[in-house]
Design a protein around this motif. Structure first.
Motif, PDB file in Angstrom:
ATOM      1  N   SER A  96     -47.053 -72.489 -64.082  1.00 15.51           N
ATOM      2  CA  SER A  96     -47.158 -71.167 -64.676  1.00 15.51           C
ATOM      3  C   SER A  96     -45.780 -70.668 -65.070  1.00 15.51           C
ATOM      4  CB  SER A  96     -47.789 -70.189 -63.678  1.00 15.51           C
ATOM      5  OG  SER A  96     -47.678 -68.863 -64.151  1.00 15.51           O
ATOM      6  N   LEU A  97     -45.716 -69.962 -66.180  1.00 16.38           N
ATOM      7  CA  LEU A  97     -44.437 -69.389 -66.600  1.00 16.38           C
ATOM      8  C   LEU A  97     -43.882 -68.451 -65.536  1.00 16.38           C
ATOM      9  CD1 LEU A  97     -45.206 -68.697 -70.366  1.00 16.38           C
ATOM     10  CD2 LEU A  97     -43.284 -70.045 -69.518  1.00 16.38           C
ATOM     11  N   GLN A  98     -44.757 -67.756 -64.810  1.00 17.20           N
ATOM     12  CA  GLN A  98     -44.296 -66.849 -63.757  1.00 17.20           C
ATOM     13  C   GLN A  98     -43.470 -67.593 -62.718  1.00 17.20           C
ATOM     14  OE1 GLN A  98     -44.526 -63.660 -63.505  1.00 17.20           O
ATOM     15  NE2 GLN A  98     -46.319 -62.897 -64.630  1.00 17.20           N
ATOM     16  N   GLN A  99     -43.796 -68.858 -62.486  1.00 14.68           N
ATOM     17  CA  GLN A  99     -43.063 -69.653 -61.501  1.00 14.68           C
ATOM     18  C   GLN A  99     -41.648 -70.012 -61.963  1.00 14.68           C
ATOM     19  OE1 GLN A  99     -46.417 -72.585 -61.261  1.00 14.68           O
ATOM     20  NE2 GLN A  99     -46.087 -72.371 -59.043  1.00 14.68           N
ATOM     21  N   LEU A 100     -41.384 -69.795 -63.245  1.00 12.21           N
ATOM     22  CA  LEU A 100     -40.057 -70.136 -63.785  1.00 12.21           C
ATOM     23  C   LEU A 100     -39.154 -68.913 -63.907  1.00 12.21           C
ATOM     24  CD1 LEU A 100     -41.227 -72.484 -66.707  1.00 12.21           C
ATOM     25  CD2 LEU A 100     -40.524 -73.147 -64.387  1.00 12.21           C
ATOM     26  N   ALA A 101     -39.629 -67.751 -63.488  1.00 11.10           N
ATOM     27  CA  ALA A 101     -38.899 -66.505 -63.714  1.00 11.10           C
ATOM     28  C   ALA A 101     -37.501 -66.518 -63.110  1.00 11.10           C
ATOM     29  CB  ALA A 101     -39.704 -65.318 -63.175  1.00 11.10           C
ATOM     30  N   HIS A 102     -37.313 -67.190 -61.995  1.00  9.89           N
ATOM     31  CA  HIS A 102     -36.011 -67.177 -61.315  1.00  9.89           C
ATOM     32  C   HIS A 102     -35.255 -68.510 -61.478  1.00  9.89           C
ATOM     33  CE1 HIS A 102     -37.103 -63.333 -59.598  1.00  9.89           C
ATOM     34  NE2 HIS A 102     -38.244 -63.858 -59.146  1.00  9.89           N
ATOM     35  N   GLU A 103     -35.732 -69.327 -62.389  1.00  9.59           N
ATOM     36  CA  GLU A 103     -35.068 -70.611 -62.620  1.00  9.59           C
ATOM     37  C   GLU A 103     -33.893 -70.468 -63.576  1.00  9.59           C
ATOM     38  OE1 GLU A 103     -35.711 -73.541 -61.257  1.00  9.59           O
ATOM     39  OE2 GLU A 103     -37.512 -72.932 -60.145  1.00  9.59           O
ATOM     40  N   ALA A 104     -32.954 -71.388 -63.443  1.00 13.90           N
ATOM     41  CA  ALA A 104     -31.889 -71.520 -64.447  1.00 13.90           C
ATOM     42  C   ALA A 104     -32.450 -72.316 -65.627  1.00 13.90           C
ATOM     43  CB  ALA A 104     -30.690 -72.226 -63.838  1.00 13.90           C
ATOM     44  N   PHE A 105     -32.116 -71.880 -66.845  1.00 12.71           N
ATOM     45  CA  PHE A 105     -32.651 -72.518 -68.047  1.00 12.71           C
ATOM     46  C   PHE A 105     -31.541 -73.201 -68.838  1.00 12.71           C
ATOM     47  CE2 PHE A 105     -36.436 -70.228 -67.217  1.00 12.71           C
ATOM     48  CZ  PHE A 105     -37.445 -70.744 -68.023  1.00 12.71           C
ATOM     49  N   VAL A 106     -31.899 -74.315 -69.457  1.00 11.24           N
ATOM     50  CA  VAL A 106     -31.047 -74.968 -70.457  1.00 11.24           C
ATOM     51  C   VAL A 106     -31.709 -74.735 -71.811  1.00 11.24           C
ATOM     52  CG1 VAL A 106     -29.989 -77.113 -71.235  1.00 11.24           C
ATOM     53  CG2 VAL A 106     -30.410 -76.737 -68.781  1.00 11.24           C
ATOM     54  N   LEU A 107     -30.939 -74.236 -72.772  1.00 12.16           N
ATOM     55  CA  LEU A 107     -31.496 -73.885 -74.081  1.00 12.16           C
ATOM     56  C   LEU A 107     -30.449 -74.141 -75.154  1.00 12.16           C
ATOM     57  CD1 LEU A 107     -34.079 -72.718 -75.344  1.00 12.16           C
ATOM     58  CD2 LEU A 107     -33.122 -70.429 -75.044  1.00 12.16           C
ATOM     59  N   PHE A 108     -30.896 -74.213 -76.380  1.00 15.51           N
ATOM     60  CA  PHE A 108     -29.974 -74.398 -77.506  1.00 15.51           C
ATOM     61  C   PHE A 108     -29.591 -73.028 -78.065  1.00 15.51           C
ATOM     62  CE2 PHE A 108     -34.404 -74.946 -78.677  1.00 15.51           C
ATOM     63  CZ  PHE A 108     -34.576 -73.964 -79.637  1.00 15.51           C
ATOM     64  N   PRO A 109     -28.445 -72.917 -78.723  1.00 12.23           N
ATOM     65  CA  PRO A 109     -28.046 -71.634 -79.326  1.00 12.23           C
ATOM     66  C   PRO A 109     -29.030 -71.213 -80.418  1.00 12.23           C
ATOM     67  CG  PRO A 109     -26.189 -73.148 -79.205  1.00 12.23           C
ATOM     68  CD  PRO A 109     -27.413 -73.944 -78.886  1.00 12.23           C
ATOM     69  N   ARG A 110     -29.320 -69.932 -80.497  1.00  8.06           N
ATOM     70  CA  ARG A 110     -30.312 -69.438 -81.446  1.00  8.06           C
ATOM     71  C   ARG A 110     -30.008 -69.805 -82.897  1.00  8.06           C
ATOM     72  NH1 ARG A 110     -31.794 -65.249 -84.799  1.00  8.06           N
ATOM     73  NH2 ARG A 110     -34.035 -64.768 -84.709  1.00  8.06           N
ATOM     74  N   PRO A 111     -28.738 -69.746 -83.385  1.00 11.51           N
ATOM     75  CA  PRO A 111     -28.496 -70.046 -84.809  1.00 11.51           C
ATOM     76  C   PRO A 111     -28.918 -71.447 -85.229  1.00 11.51           C
ATOM     77  CG  PRO A 111     -26.601 -68.921 -83.859  1.00 11.51           C
ATOM     78  CD  PRO A 111     -27.505 -69.276 -82.713  1.00 11.51           C
TER      79      PRO A 111
END
Length: 293
Positions: A182-197
């Motif tokens: 569930s997305l709720q379970q990820l609320a306190h996780e650290a995320f890796v993401l790409f820059p928006r541009p």
């Protein structure tokens, strides 16, 4: 001298008879003889030995015939190549693609294009969406496989692939044993993401998905390429929400889990310059439309 004179000469040289050559060319014999004499005068050397009973090539005429035959073979080849290019069957196509396309639509698309248009050479460049749009603008690319949307009216685009989003977890993560996350379970996780541009459409989908359940992801690390994001997940830097086709990367140390909540579809689109469509680009787009997934 023009090609007509050379064709007249070749007919006489191959028939070794002015009458038969004239019939073959659908002209009268006297004008043909006159054209050959004019050609010899222009060349400055004799092409034929003529008697009342026979016509023979001179030594110079034999060499000239060989070169004329070679010239017309090249001309025929040039005409055929021109026709192939006009039909989009010959030339070069420069393609850009986002890294994740290599794990879903790109192999199928290239294989189909190569089978149907084998004489077009392909030049491939792995680039982010924003880089591809710059390269398209500068005419360094012919087409690009990008993450939409494309807001610039200079470009046209259509979606070739839609796919679900999944969560990529480190192999030892506590949630890795669950069938769904569930997305709720990820609320306190650290995320890796790409820059928006780099791909604002996909970025906004991921952020919006998290916000719909009440949190904004804590992005601790950004990375440009999807492969790098998955590698950072394997290194336990954080978790990531990625297109489902990234499962094909098969990176050791990463587990992919479907999300419980409905997710938007991540898209890959093909973009090109709206006002600059070559026959090769048209053929590529035609084949791509047949493969829409």
């Amino acid at each position: 001298m023009d090609l007509r004179h050379l064709r007249y000469f070749m007919a006489v040289a191959e028939e070794l008879h002015f009458g038969r050559a004239a019939e073959r060319l659908h002209i009268a014999q006297p004008p043909l003889s006159q054209q050959i004499r004019q050609l010899e005068a222009e060349l400055g050397f004799q092409l034929f030995y003529r008697t009342k009973r026979s016509v023979e090539l001179t030594e110079a005429g034999q060499v000239f015939l060989q070169e004329c035959q070679r010239l017309f073979r090249q001309l025929d080849q040039a005409i055929e190549m021109g026709r192939q290019v006009s039909r989009g069957e010959l030339g070069q196509l420069v393609i850009g693609f986002v890294s994740s396309a290599a794990y879903n639509v790109l192999p199928t698309l290239l294989r189909s294009f190569r089978m149907q248009i084998p004489k077009v050479s392909l030049e491939l460049h792995e680039l982010t969406t924003d880089q591809q749009l710059h390269w398209l603008h500068d005419r360094r690319l012919d087409v690009g496989l990008i993450r939409p949307p494309v807001d610039d009216p200079t470009f046209a685009a259509f979606t070739i692939l839609q796919e679900s989003l999944v969560v990529a977890l480190p192999e030892q993560h506590p949630l890795a044993c669950q069938h769904h996350v569930s997305l709720q379970q990820l609320a306190h996780e650290a995320f890796v993401l790409f820059p928006r541009p780099l791909a604002p459409g996909l970025y906004d989908q991921i952020i919006s998905l998290c916000q719909q359940v009440g949190f904004s992801p804590n992005v601790v690390q950004e990375a440009i390429q999807m492969q790098t994001i998955v590698s950072l997940v394997a290194a336990e830097i954080g978790v990531a929400i990625v297109p489902i086709s990234l499962q094909n990367l098969q990176r050791t140390g990463v587990i992919y889990k479907p999300l419980q909540e409905p997710t938007p579809k991540a898209e890959i689109a093909i973009a090109w310059r709206r006002s600059d469509v070559s026959p090769i680009v048209e053929r590529f787009l035609e084949i791509a439309r047949q493969l829409i997934l």
